[in-house]
Design a protein around this motif. Structure first.
Motif, PDB file in Angstrom:
ATOM      1  N   GLY A   1      -4.789  18.748  -0.760  1.00  0.00           N
ATOM      2  CA  GLY A   1      -4.406  20.150  -0.605  1.00  0.00           C
ATOM      3  C   GLY A   1      -3.294  20.175   0.433  1.00  0.00           C
ATOM      4  O   GLY A   1      -3.174  19.252   1.245  1.00  0.00           O
ATOM      5  N   ASP A   2      -2.482  21.232   0.428  1.00  0.00           N
ATOM      6  CA  ASP A   2      -1.351  21.301   1.357  1.00  0.00           C
ATOM      7  C   ASP A   2      -0.996  22.770   1.565  1.00  0.00           C
ATOM      8  O   ASP A   2      -0.429  23.398   0.668  1.00  0.00           O
ATOM      9  CB  ASP A   2      -0.161  20.526   0.767  1.00  0.00           C
ATOM     10  CG  ASP A   2       1.032  20.487   1.703  1.00  0.00           C
ATOM     11  OD1 ASP A   2       0.895  20.881   2.868  1.00  0.00           O
ATOM     12  OD2 ASP A   2       2.107  20.039   1.245  1.00  0.00           O
ATOM     13  N   LEU A   3      -1.353  23.319   2.712  1.00  0.00           N
ATOM     14  CA  LEU A   3      -1.086  24.728   3.001  1.00  0.00           C
ATOM     15  C   LEU A   3      -0.359  24.849   4.334  1.00  0.00           C
ATOM     16  O   LEU A   3      -0.557  24.016   5.220  1.00  0.00           O
ATOM     17  CB  LEU A   3      -2.398  25.524   3.094  1.00  0.00           C
ATOM     18  CG  LEU A   3      -3.313  25.501   1.867  1.00  0.00           C
ATOM     19  CD1 LEU A   3      -4.635  26.195   2.180  1.00  0.00           C
ATOM     20  CD2 LEU A   3      -2.637  26.183   0.674  1.00  0.00           C
TER      21      LEU A   3
ATOM     22  N   GLY B   1       9.399  23.231  -2.646  1.00  0.00           N
ATOM     23  CA  GLY B   1       8.065  22.699  -2.898  1.00  0.00           C
ATOM     24  C   GLY B   1       8.113  21.330  -3.533  1.00  0.00           C
ATOM     25  O   GLY B   1       9.194  20.755  -3.715  1.00  0.00           O
ATOM     26  N   HIS B   2       6.935  20.818  -3.840  1.00  0.00           N
ATOM     27  CA  HIS B   2       6.814  19.456  -4.374  1.00  0.00           C
ATOM     28  C   HIS B   2       5.566  19.368  -5.235  1.00  0.00           C
ATOM     29  O   HIS B   2       4.662  20.194  -5.132  1.00  0.00           O
ATOM     30  CB  HIS B   2       6.738  18.444  -3.226  1.00  0.00           C
ATOM     31  CG  HIS B   2       5.689  18.791  -2.192  1.00  0.00           C
ATOM     32  ND1 HIS B   2       4.365  18.466  -2.332  1.00  0.00           N
ATOM     33  CD2 HIS B   2       5.782  19.467  -1.021  1.00  0.00           C
ATOM     34  CE1 HIS B   2       3.691  18.909  -1.282  1.00  0.00           C
ATOM     35  NE2 HIS B   2       4.520  19.528  -0.471  1.00  0.00           N
ATOM     36  N   MET B   3       5.529  18.343  -6.063  1.00  0.00           N
ATOM     37  CA  MET B   3       4.324  18.065  -6.847  1.00  0.00           C
ATOM     38  C   MET B   3       3.209  17.628  -5.904  1.00  0.00           C
ATOM     39  O   MET B   3       3.469  17.016  -4.857  1.00  0.00           O
ATOM     40  CB  MET B   3       4.586  16.947  -7.844  1.00  0.00           C
ATOM     41  CG  MET B   3       5.622  17.268  -8.888  1.00  0.00           C
ATOM     42  SD  MET B   3       4.984  18.416 -10.109  1.00  0.00           S
ATOM     43  CE  MET B   3       5.908  17.828 -11.536  1.00  0.00           C
TER      44      MET B   3
ATOM     45  N   LEU C   1       1.881  22.163  -7.929  1.00  0.00           N
ATOM     46  CA  LEU C   1       3.001  22.123  -6.988  1.00  0.00           C
ATOM     47  C   LEU C   1       2.775  23.082  -5.828  1.00  0.00           C
ATOM     48  O   LEU C   1       1.896  23.938  -5.878  1.00  0.00           O
ATOM     49  CB  LEU C   1       4.304  22.463  -7.725  1.00  0.00           C
ATOM     50  CG  LEU C   1       4.289  23.728  -8.573  1.00  0.00           C
ATOM     51  CD1 LEU C   1       4.613  24.962  -7.751  1.00  0.00           C
ATOM     52  CD2 LEU C   1       5.309  23.600  -9.702  1.00  0.00           C
ATOM     53  N   THR C   2       3.587  22.912  -4.806  1.00  0.00           N
ATOM     54  CA  THR C   2       3.518  23.800  -3.651  1.00  0.00           C
ATOM     55  C   THR C   2       4.701  24.760  -3.667  1.00  0.00           C
ATOM     56  O   THR C   2       5.755  24.455  -4.224  1.00  0.00           O
ATOM     57  CB  THR C   2       3.577  23.015  -2.321  1.00  0.00           C
ATOM     58  OG1 THR C   2       4.879  22.430  -2.182  1.00  0.00           O
ATOM     59  CG2 THR C   2       2.523  21.917  -2.266  1.00  0.00           C
ATOM     60  N   ILE C   3       4.486  25.917  -3.050  1.00  0.00           N
ATOM     61  CA  ILE C   3       5.578  26.859  -2.768  1.00  0.00           C
ATOM     62  C   ILE C   3       5.590  27.044  -1.257  1.00  0.00           C
ATOM     63  O   ILE C   3       4.596  27.495  -0.675  1.00  0.00           O
ATOM     64  CB  ILE C   3       5.332  28.226  -3.474  1.00  0.00           C
ATOM     65  CG1 ILE C   3       5.397  28.077  -4.992  1.00  0.00           C
ATOM     66  CG2 ILE C   3       6.334  29.271  -2.992  1.00  0.00           C
ATOM     67  CD1 ILE C   3       6.769  27.781  -5.559  1.00  0.00           C
ATOM     68  N   GLU C   4       6.671  26.652  -0.610  1.00  0.00           N
ATOM     69  CA  GLU C   4       6.680  26.641   0.853  1.00  0.00           C
ATOM     70  C   GLU C   4       8.052  26.926   1.458  1.00  0.00           C
ATOM     71  O   GLU C   4       8.633  26.092   2.156  1.00  0.00           O
ATOM     72  CB  GLU C   4       6.149  25.302   1.384  1.00  0.00           C
ATOM     73  CG  GLU C   4       6.769  24.062   0.769  1.00  0.00           C
ATOM     74  CD  GLU C   4       6.185  22.783   1.378  1.00  0.00           C
ATOM     75  OE1 GLU C   4       6.155  22.686   2.611  1.00  0.00           O
ATOM     76  OE2 GLU C   4       5.770  21.893   0.611  1.00  0.00           O
ATOM     77  N   PRO C   5       8.563  28.151   1.191  1.00  0.00           N
ATOM     78  CA  PRO C   5       9.832  28.471   1.834  1.00  0.00           C
ATOM     79  C   PRO C   5       9.625  28.716   3.327  1.00  0.00           C
ATOM     80  O   PRO C   5       8.520  29.040   3.761  1.00  0.00           O
ATOM     81  CB  PRO C   5      10.260  29.766   1.140  1.00  0.00           C
ATOM     82  CG  PRO C   5       8.972  30.417   0.764  1.00  0.00           C
ATOM     83  CD  PRO C   5       8.009  29.291   0.444  1.00  0.00           C
TER      84      PRO C   5
ATOM     85  N   ASN D   1       5.309  29.530   5.182  1.00  0.00           N
ATOM     86  CA  ASN D   1       4.005  29.723   4.541  1.00  0.00           C
ATOM     87  C   ASN D   1       3.986  28.887   3.284  1.00  0.00           C
ATOM     88  O   ASN D   1       5.017  28.717   2.632  1.00  0.00           O
ATOM     89  CB  ASN D   1       3.769  31.199   4.201  1.00  0.00           C
ATOM     90  CG  ASN D   1       3.465  32.000   5.449  1.00  0.00           C
ATOM     91  OD1 ASN D   1       2.540  31.675   6.187  1.00  0.00           O
ATOM     92  ND2 ASN D   1       4.276  32.999   5.714  1.00  0.00           N
ATOM     93  N   GLU D   2       2.818  28.388   2.948  1.00  0.00           N
ATOM     94  CA  GLU D   2       2.737  27.465   1.804  1.00  0.00           C
ATOM     95  C   GLU D   2       1.441  27.691   1.046  1.00  0.00           C
ATOM     96  O   GLU D   2       0.359  27.805   1.650  1.00  0.00           O
ATOM     97  CB  GLU D   2       2.787  26.024   2.320  1.00  0.00           C
ATOM     98  CG  GLU D   2       2.653  24.957   1.246  1.00  0.00           C
ATOM     99  CD  GLU D   2       2.793  23.545   1.814  1.00  0.00           C
ATOM    100  OE1 GLU D   2       2.631  23.379   3.048  1.00  0.00           O
ATOM    101  OE2 GLU D   2       3.045  22.624   1.026  1.00  0.00           O
ATOM    102  N   GLU D   3       1.572  27.760  -0.281  1.00  0.00           N
ATOM    103  CA  GLU D   3       0.403  27.852  -1.161  1.00  0.00           C
ATOM    104  C   GLU D   3       0.570  26.827  -2.282  1.00  0.00           C
ATOM    105  O   GLU D   3       1.666  26.334  -2.517  1.00  0.00           O
ATOM    106  CB  GLU D   3       0.297  29.265  -1.750  1.00  0.00           C
ATOM    107  CG  GLU D   3       0.067  30.336  -0.699  1.00  0.00           C
ATOM    108  CD  GLU D   3      -0.045  31.744  -1.284  1.00  0.00           C
ATOM    109  OE1 GLU D   3      -0.946  32.482  -0.874  1.00  0.00           O
ATOM    110  OE2 GLU D   3       0.783  32.099  -2.150  1.00  0.00           O
TER     111      GLU D   3
HETATM  112 MN    MN Z   1       4.041  20.748   1.346  1.00  0.00          MN
END
Ligand code: MN
Ligand code: GLY
Length: 459
Positions: free
Chosen positions: A259-261, A342-344, A388-392, A430-432
């Motif tokens: 997980g990555d938040l 983001g990334h896989m 994937l992640t969204i993390e702007p 922020n990242e989801e």
């Molecule tokens: Mn990340």
């Protein structure tokens, strides 16, 4: 571990995809931290885990495609190992758990590979990322460590990526478990952070949650009041009123899925007006990206949508000027957003980064060399099953501001005198985590507050 059937099917498909030769899998070994018996936390190689499931040190495997034969190589434990470290299933028992019937001692691996090379058969290997594997690969194949990355098998890399990029339902369950643990870590930090605490207190608290769930961290914790440093692992600062704390932390669950938040919270109970204005810009970027997630859309375009939202916000604040699209095309936004959206994510937090982003995230297309865009890890068209992640984020890096200003870089798009007022701002993100579905996307795991109102309500 999944059922043997899962691993058997994965290997069958891999065998069909690569078609000929021998596939070599080097499992990871224990590695001494400061002397041989005081080891780093053991982490199995993710590709070995994916195809052979066995979570023990000291194993290797091959799939001999031409002879339709799969072999796990390993040595039985010595009595000394059992006395000090406990017992384990035998190599044969470990192998049968994942549907492999043939086992051999480790010393036979070299004999097997030597024989194959002598007959002119192709031995496919993946690019090694640990020095001990470079040595092992050199001993097995004679390929010099300096040439191993370039001589790694593209057919093998592409076939592995082409399976691991598409997460199965049973993998999604595991990833969601890891994201839920990660969410617990963030919710706890949001509630506990107080002026006077150290960044290390937060890092320790979130780490304890990952460990208590019988997993580990999926990467070293970032818990910092200096969020402008993208991967800031220093935890020696004390939190004080007026700071923002950026927490980027994720769990790896028992099955080793990640997980990555990320979350950014005010150390005081509320964000300041200046923090609100920048936070809202990053949130707009986040929300516009999430709204665009669906199969068929290139992630590069979603990244650029988020970037455009940042430029629009910066223009409104007076930090940027001119045509927003031209500014984005030129890369002027990278003064504030230097990385990718983001990334896989899967068994690795940056999934399969060891196999090359060009294959994982770009489907073979070349990456941009433009500052900012070159750090985008994922650009390809999205497909169902991708996670994937969204993390702007928005980051004010004084050294970068000084450099660009001195060079007069993008003066047509950047108001440096206004930017100066924010040079001590720091950074936020922020990242989801998301699963791409047949017709859109689903956010994975428990919700972590992301709007300023919801974050402040947690404080
Ligand atoms: Mn990340
Ligand atoms: N969470 C760290 C990263 O995505 O780079």
């Amino acid at each position: 571990m999944f059922s043997a059937k899962t691993y058997i099917e994965r290997r069958r498909r891999l065998q069909a995809d690569v078609a000929s030769g021998i596939l070599l899998f080097l499992g990871n070994d224990d590695c001494g931290m400061n002397y041989a018996d005081n080891t780093y936390h053991f982490r199995q190689d993710s590709t070995f885990l994916y195809f052979f499931g066995s979570d023990y040190a000291g194993l290797s495997a091959i799939i001999d495609i031409d002879n339709d034969r799969e072999i796990i190589f390993g040595d039985e434990l010595t009595i000394d190992h059992i006395v000090w470290m406990g017992t384990q299933p035998t190599i044969r028992e470990k192998s049968l758990q994942v549907g492999v019937n043939l086992t051999m001692p480790l010393s036979s691996l070299k004999t097997y590979i030597d024989e194959a090379i002598r007959k002119g058969r192709k031995v496919h290997f993946l690019p090694p990322y640990r020095p001990e594997h470079q040595v092992k690969l050199f001993e097995l194949t004679g390929v010099n460590p300096a040439e191993q990355a370039s001589l790694a098998s593209l057919d093998f890399i592409k076939a592995v990526v082409n399976q691991r990029n598409y997460k199965s339902d049973e993998e999604i369950v595991q990833i969601e478990d890891a994201v839920n643990i990660s969410a617990e870590m963030h919710l706890h930090a949001m509630q506990m952070a107080r002026p006077g605490m150290k960044e290390a207190d937060i890092a320790a608290a979130v780490t304890s949650i990952a460990l208590a769930r019988e997993g580990n961290l999926s990467f070293p914790v970032i818990a910092t009041i200096n969020g402008q440093t993208l991967h800031n692992h220093y935890h020696g600062n004390t939190l004080k009123d007026g700071d923002m704390l950026l927490l980027d932390a994720g769990a790896e669950n028992r099955m080793h899925y990640a997980g990555d938040l990320s979350s950014t919270i005010p150390v005081s109970k509320c964000f300041s007006d200046r923090q609100r204005s920048i936070y809202q810009i990053a949130l707009n970027a986040h929300q516009s990206a999430v709204a665009a997630l669906r199969p068929g859309v290139a992630f590069r375009d979603i990244h650029l949508l988020a970037v455009k939202a940042i430029v629009d916000g910066m223009k409104e604040l007076g930090l940027m000027k001119g045509d927003a699209t031209e500014a984005v095309n030129a890369g002027a936004h990278a003064l504030f957003f230097q990385c990718g959206l983001g990334h896989m994510m899967g068994l690795d937090v940056h999934d399969m980064e060891n196999l090359g982003e060009v294959w994982v995230g770009y489907n073979g297309e070349p990456k941009s060399t433009q500052f900012g865009l070159k750090s985008l890890r994922l650009a390809r068209k999205l497909e169902p099953g991708f996670v994937l992640t969204i993390e702007p984020g928005v980051y004010f890096i004084p050294e970068l501001i000084d450099m660009w200003k001195a060079e007069k870089r993008f003066e047509q798009f950047i108001n440096y005198s206004e930017v100066e007022k924010y040079r001590d701002f720091g950074g936020l993100r922020n990242e989801e985590d998301f699963l791409i579905t047949a017709d859109g996307a689903r956010r994975l795991g428990k919700h972590v507050p992301i709007t300023m109102e919801d974050v402040e309500a947690m404080r």
